[in-house]
Design a protein around this motif. Structure first.
Motif, PDB file in Angstrom:
ATOM      1  N   CYS A   1     -20.939  28.503  -3.517  1.00 30.93           N
ATOM      2  CA  CYS A   1     -22.216  28.096  -4.107  1.00 30.93           C
ATOM      3  C   CYS A   1     -22.613  28.983  -5.285  1.00 30.93           C
ATOM      4  O   CYS A   1     -23.086  28.499  -6.307  1.00 30.93           O
TER       5      CYS A   1
ATOM      6  N   TYR B   1     -27.531  30.076  -7.281  1.00 31.71           N
ATOM      7  CA  TYR B   1     -27.631  28.875  -6.459  1.00 31.71           C
ATOM      8  C   TYR B   1     -28.726  29.082  -5.412  1.00 31.71           C
ATOM      9  O   TYR B   1     -28.835  30.189  -4.855  1.00 31.71           O
ATOM     10  N   PRO B   2     -29.606  28.150  -5.160  1.00 35.13           N
ATOM     11  CA  PRO B   2     -29.580  26.751  -5.610  1.00 35.13           C
ATOM     12  C   PRO B   2     -30.429  26.486  -6.835  1.00 35.13           C
ATOM     13  O   PRO B   2     -30.628  25.328  -7.201  1.00 35.13           O
TER      14      PRO B   2
ATOM     15  N   SER C   1     -27.164  25.311 -11.299  1.00 33.21           N
ATOM     16  CA  SER C   1     -26.003  24.504 -10.880  1.00 33.21           C
ATOM     17  C   SER C   1     -25.238  24.057 -12.125  1.00 33.21           C
ATOM     18  O   SER C   1     -25.807  23.953 -13.226  1.00 33.21           O
TER      19      SER C   1
END
Length: 291
Positions: free
Chosen positions: A7, A39-40, A43
């Protein structure tokens, strides 16, 4: 776990550029290799390939002489690395954009040309497409590398007609060459015949000249050896000799008879008289031998 990494750690492949957004807002570009993102919140929303790409476009249009043709164009392009932002955000469908400009250039150029000129000026059409696309697509972050006109395909019936026209021209040219060859052959034959007749005449003239010189020498020698003879006497003797030689040559292989009814009757009488005389001689000889 996300594609091509975890991620927070993302991998960008060689000859690719990743576009990173932060909560839907453009943040930065990511080059090849490992990239760290928050992240998040952040992206990688997309990737652009820096490799050369090609799009094939088929376009139907009409020429100046009212022939519908299918035109095949191949356009090679790539993303400009420094303008990756424009390539990703300003243009959603680059292939469709390129195709539209190709249609515009082809349908504005081909109607001013006849079909034969279109085949002869393929490079000119390709250059017009290249110039049009290069100026426009550079503003969107794309570089046009080449524009190739790969196919000009008229209707099948038009192809057959063009082949027949070409075949007729070749047959006409072949007939003209054959006629020219026959003409040259006849002229050469006539020249050879004239030359042969000329040489034959020269030979006959030389032969007669030699005969005349031989007769002259014969007359002169005969007059010198036999005193009191004139040239006329000598010529009479020579002509008489040649006459007898001619009769001898003719009679050696042929029998000459006069064709006249009186001659035939005379031959019959001569044969009858000769037969009777032979019979009388035989009878007389038999009587003498008896006594």
């Amino acid at each position: 776990m996300c594609d091509d990494g975890f991620c927070c750690f993302q991998c960008i492949r060689t000859k690719e550029i990743g576009v990173i957004e932060n909560l839907g807002q453009y943040k930065r570009l990511a080059g090849p290799g490992l990239s760290c993102i928050l992240y998040p919140l952040e992206s990688i929303v997309g990737k652009l390939s820096l490799r050369i790409q090609q799009i094939d476009v088929r376009c139907e249009t009409k020429t100046k002489d009212n022939v519908f043709v299918q035109i095949g164009v191949a356009v090679q392009f790539r993303v400009i690395e420094e303008s990756a932002y424009d390539a990703y955000y300003r243009l959603e469908n680059p292939s469709g954009q390129i195709q539209s400009y190709v249609f515009d250039v082809v349908r504005s150029t081909l109607p001013r040309m006849e079909l034969d000129d279109a085949f002869a000026n393929k490079d000119q059409i390709a250059a017009a497409i290249f110039e049009q696309l290069q100026d426009v697509m550079r503003d969107y972050g794309y570089e046009i590398l080449a524009s190739l006109l790969v196919d000009i395909s008229p209707d099948a019936k038009v192809k057959v007609s063009m082949n027949e026209i070409n075949a007729s021209k070749r047959l006409k040219a072949a007939a003209e060459h054959k006629a020219e060859a026959d003409k040259i052959r006849q002229v050469k034959a006539a020249e050879a015949d004239a030359e042969a007749k000329y040489l034959s005449g020269m030979g006959v003239a030389r032969q007669r000249k030699a005969i005349a010189e031989g007769l002259q020498n014969s007359v002169f020698d005969f007059s010198q050896e036999i005193h009191g003879s004139s040239p006329k006497d000598v010529m009479d003797i020579i002509l008489l000799t040649q006459y007898f030689d001619t009769l001898d040559n003719v009679g050696a292989d042929s029998l000459i008879l006069e064709h006249d009814p009186q001659v035939v009757g005379s031959l019959q009488r001569q044969l009858r008289t000769s037969t009777a005389a032979n019979r009388s001689a035989t009878v007389a000889e038999n009587k003498n031998s008896f006594f």
